[in-house]
Scaffold this motif. Structure first.
Motif, PDB file in Angstrom:
ATOM      1  N   ILE A 107       0.818  -1.212   0.000  1.00 32.86           N
ATOM      2  CA  ILE A 107       0.000   0.000   0.000  1.00 32.86           C
ATOM      3  C   ILE A 107       0.852   1.264   0.000  1.00 32.86           C
ATOM      4  N   ALA A 108       2.114   1.171   0.411  1.00 33.79           N
ATOM      5  CA  ALA A 108       2.985   2.350   0.404  1.00 33.79           C
ATOM      6  C   ALA A 108       3.138   2.928  -0.999  1.00 33.79           C
ATOM      7  N   TRP A 109       2.941   2.068  -2.018  1.00 34.27           N
ATOM      8  CA  TRP A 109       3.015   2.555  -3.398  1.00 34.27           C
ATOM      9  C   TRP A 109       1.924   3.578  -3.701  1.00 34.27           C
ATOM     10  N   ALA A 110       0.857   3.594  -2.905  1.00 33.97           N
ATOM     11  CA  ALA A 110      -0.263   4.502  -3.164  1.00 33.97           C
ATOM     12  C   ALA A 110       0.170   5.955  -3.133  1.00 33.97           C
ATOM     13  N   ALA A 111       1.265   6.250  -2.431  1.00 33.74           N
ATOM     14  CA  ALA A 111       1.749   7.629  -2.337  1.00 33.74           C
ATOM     15  C   ALA A 111       2.765   7.969  -3.416  1.00 33.74           C
ATOM     16  N   HIS A 112       3.032   7.030  -4.323  1.00 36.08           N
ATOM     17  CA  HIS A 112       3.995   7.305  -5.393  1.00 36.08           C
ATOM     18  C   HIS A 112       3.472   8.443  -6.282  1.00 36.08           C
ATOM     19  N   PRO A 113       4.314   9.420  -6.621  1.00 38.56           N
ATOM     20  CA  PRO A 113       3.854  10.595  -7.379  1.00 38.56           C
ATOM     21  C   PRO A 113       3.117  10.260  -8.670  1.00 38.56           C
ATOM     22  N   ARG A 114       3.577   9.251  -9.421  1.00 31.81           N
ATOM     23  CA  ARG A 114       2.924   8.936 -10.693  1.00 31.81           C
ATOM     24  C   ARG A 114       1.548   8.319 -10.475  1.00 31.81           C
ATOM     25  N   ILE A 115       1.423   7.525  -9.424  1.00 30.14           N
ATOM     26  CA  ILE A 115       0.130   6.909  -9.127  1.00 30.14           C
ATOM     27  C   ILE A 115      -0.856   7.965  -8.644  1.00 30.14           C
ATOM     28  N   VAL A 116      -0.372   8.882  -7.804  1.00 33.47           N
ATOM     29  CA  VAL A 116      -1.224   9.978  -7.340  1.00 33.47           C
ATOM     30  C   VAL A 116      -1.627  10.864  -8.515  1.00 33.47           C
ATOM     31  N   LEU A 117      -0.668  11.155  -9.394  1.00 34.04           N
ATOM     32  CA  LEU A 117      -0.964  11.989 -10.563  1.00 34.04           C
ATOM     33  C   LEU A 117      -2.037  11.348 -11.426  1.00 34.04           C
ATOM     34  N   ARG A 118      -1.961  10.029 -11.599  1.00 30.60           N
ATOM     35  CA  ARG A 118      -2.984   9.360 -12.401  1.00 30.60           C
ATOM     36  C   ARG A 118      -4.358   9.484 -11.744  1.00 30.60           C
ATOM     37  N   GLY A 119      -4.405   9.361 -10.418  1.00 28.93           N
ATOM     38  CA  GLY A 119      -5.674   9.521  -9.714  1.00 28.93           C
ATOM     39  C   GLY A 119      -6.228  10.923  -9.842  1.00 28.93           C
ATOM     40  N   VAL A 120      -5.351  11.925  -9.759  1.00 26.75           N
ATOM     41  CA  VAL A 120      -5.782  13.322  -9.909  1.00 26.75           C
ATOM     42  C   VAL A 120      -6.319  13.559 -11.316  1.00 26.75           C
ATOM     43  N   LEU A 121      -5.645  12.997 -12.319  1.00 34.98           N
ATOM     44  CA  LEU A 121      -6.116  13.149 -13.698  1.00 34.98           C
ATOM     45  C   LEU A 121      -7.467  12.454 -13.897  1.00 34.98           C
ATOM     46  N   GLU A 122      -7.657  11.309 -13.246  1.00 30.33           N
ATOM     47  CA  GLU A 122      -8.946  10.610 -13.326  1.00 30.33           C
ATOM     48  C   GLU A 122     -10.068  11.481 -12.767  1.00 30.33           C
ATOM     49  N   ALA A 123      -9.818  12.057 -11.575  1.00 32.77           N
ATOM     50  CA  ALA A 123     -10.827  12.926 -10.958  1.00 32.77           C
ATOM     51  C   ALA A 123     -11.054  14.167 -11.816  1.00 32.77           C
ATOM     52  N   GLY A 124      -9.972  14.756 -12.316  1.00 30.76           N
ATOM     53  CA  GLY A 124     -10.100  15.953 -13.149  1.00 30.76           C
ATOM     54  C   GLY A 124     -10.872  15.688 -14.421  1.00 30.76           C
ATOM     55  N   ALA A 125     -10.582  14.568 -15.083  1.00 33.48           N
ATOM     56  CA  ALA A 125     -11.277  14.233 -16.321  1.00 33.48           C
ATOM     57  C   ALA A 125     -12.768  14.049 -16.073  1.00 33.48           C
ATOM     58  N   ALA A 126     -13.118  13.355 -14.972  1.00 37.55           N
ATOM     59  CA  ALA A 126     -14.528  13.101 -14.664  1.00 37.55           C
ATOM     60  C   ALA A 126     -15.277  14.389 -14.356  1.00 37.55           C
ATOM     61  N   ILE A 127     -14.690  15.244 -13.525  1.00 35.00           N
ATOM     62  CA  ILE A 127     -15.376  16.464 -13.101  1.00 35.00           C
ATOM     63  C   ILE A 127     -15.488  17.468 -14.246  1.00 35.00           C
ATOM     64  N   VAL A 128     -14.398  17.679 -14.990  1.00 35.32           N
ATOM     65  CA  VAL A 128     -14.421  18.640 -16.100  1.00 35.32           C
ATOM     66  C   VAL A 128     -15.440  18.214 -17.153  1.00 35.32           C
ATOM     67  N   TYR A 129     -15.429  16.932 -17.488  1.00 34.80           N
ATOM     68  CA  TYR A 129     -16.385  16.432 -18.480  1.00 34.80           C
ATOM     69  C   TYR A 129     -17.810  16.589 -17.980  1.00 34.80           C
ATOM     70  N   LEU A 130     -18.015  16.325 -16.691  1.00 37.04           N
ATOM     71  CA  LEU A 130     -19.359  16.426 -16.111  1.00 37.04           C
ATOM     72  C   LEU A 130     -19.874  17.860 -16.149  1.00 37.04           C
ATOM     73  N   VAL A 131     -19.017  18.815 -15.825  1.00 37.46           N
ATOM     74  CA  VAL A 131     -19.417  20.225 -15.860  1.00 37.46           C
ATOM     75  C   VAL A 131     -19.845  20.618 -17.270  1.00 37.46           C
ATOM     76  N   ALA A 132     -19.084  20.170 -18.264  1.00 41.96           N
ATOM     77  CA  ALA A 132     -19.438  20.476 -19.650  1.00 41.96           C
ATOM     78  C   ALA A 132     -20.761  19.831 -20.032  1.00 41.96           C
ATOM     79  N   LEU A 133     -20.997  18.620 -19.515  1.00 42.92           N
ATOM     80  CA  LEU A 133     -22.214  17.890 -19.851  1.00 42.92           C
ATOM     81  C   LEU A 133     -23.472  18.628 -19.395  1.00 42.92           C
ATOM     82  N   PHE A 134     -23.336  19.455 -18.353  1.00 46.64           N
ATOM     83  CA  PHE A 134     -24.476  20.227 -17.876  1.00 46.64           C
ATOM     84  C   PHE A 134     -24.904  21.297 -18.881  1.00 46.64           C
ATOM     85  N   HIS A 135     -24.012  21.664 -19.809  1.00 46.19           N
ATOM     86  CA  HIS A 135     -24.262  22.813 -20.682  1.00 46.19           C
ATOM     87  C   HIS A 135     -24.402  22.462 -22.160  1.00 46.19           C
ATOM     88  N   ILE A 136     -24.158  21.217 -22.528  1.00 44.99           N
ATOM     89  CA  ILE A 136     -24.281  20.834 -23.937  1.00 44.99           C
ATOM     90  C   ILE A 136     -25.101  19.552 -24.042  1.00 44.99           C
TER      91      ILE A 136
END
Length: 286
Positions: free
Chosen positions: A62-91
């Protein structure tokens, strides 16, 4: 010669579970704010991943969970979901779906620029043909395009970078740890956003849909990461994301009674033909 079979199978499995997950979260979002539903789904998915970590013994890593690349991938996953969702409200949904299904094209470009893959003209034509088939199925109207369309495209590009980053994850980290980190970050971002907007009470039906959706989401994370870490070519595996539109049509017909017209049926034929041609080229190359 690179064998893409394992990656294609894992990618195809992720497409199936993700599209059923989307259908369940859409049903839940009929009575719960979409961002809140995504956050709660992330909480459940985190729980399932944690239980899987304990059951398999992968929790020792589980210590790997704090690895920068793994965290970055999680942040990108959250960012992609939220940004796409916000756009979906308007188109319109059709426009947003068409933009999101440009992912195989974007992945092919990134595979060439970042991963150095050798993509020949036949594969380019097959990927482009698949996207044309998607447009025939969705039939978006040009008059519906606006600035929010570009926001949806930003979310799609973020998601493509998320997928490419999976190729640079540490070799020794278990896939379950990557899925756990991704689910946790999505849960924190989604629930945090929902609290800021104002948390809404949820009924048992909505919670049931979200819980079932989260199981599929956790499985989808696993299949997707397995595909992208299989060593196969991203430009090949990415093309099989188009299959999601076929499953979406089937679910739309069974659940909401939506029947595709003749143009959509032609688009389905193009999508299937594109996928079969890519498989044929893989067999010829091997």
């Amino acid at each position: 010669m690179i064998d893409n079979t394992r990656g294609i199978l894992a990618m195809s499995a992720s497409v199936v579970v993700f599209i059923f997950n989307d259908a369940l979260i859409k049903l839940a979002a009929e009575s719960v704010p979409a961002v809140q539903a995504i956050g709660v789904r992330g909480l459940f998915a985190t729980l399932w991943c944690a239980l899987a970590l304990l059951a398999t013994g992968a929790w020792r890593h589980i210590a790997w969970a704090a690895h920068p690349r793994i965290v970055l991938r999680g942040v990108l996953e959250a960012g992609a979901a939220i940004v796409y969702l916000v756009a979906l409200f308007h188109i319109p949904f059709a426009i947003a779906t068409a933009v999101n299904l440009a992912t195989p094209l974007i992945l092919t470009v990134l595979a060439v620029l970042i991963l150095g893959e050798d993509v020949r003209w036949r594969r380019w034509l097959a990927v482009i043909a698949g996207f044309v088939g998607v447009l025939l199925v969705i039939q978006p109207h040009p008059g519906d395009l606006n600035a929010w369309t570009w926001v949806a495209l930003v979310g799609t590009v973020i998601g493509a970078f998320r997928d490419v980053i999976a190729r640079f994850l540490p070799v020794g980290v278990p896939t379950l740890v990557v899925s756990f980190t991704t689910a946790l970050i999505v849960a924190v971002v989604g629930c945090g956003w929902a609290v800021v907007e104002g948390w809404q009470p949820m009924g048992g039906r909505a919670v049931g849909f979200i819980a079932a959706s989260s199981l599929l989401l956790a499985a989808g994370y696993q299949f997707l990461v397995l595909a992208l870490r299989s060593g196969g070519e991203v430009s090949v595996m990415g093309a099989f994301r188009y299959a999601s539109i076929l499953w979406a049509l089937g679910i739309g017909y069974v659940v909401w009674g939506e029947v595709p017209d003749a143009l959509a049926m032609a688009g389905i034929a193009v999508i299937v033909g594109s996928g079969l041609y890519i498989l044929h080229r893989e067999r010829v190359r091997r």
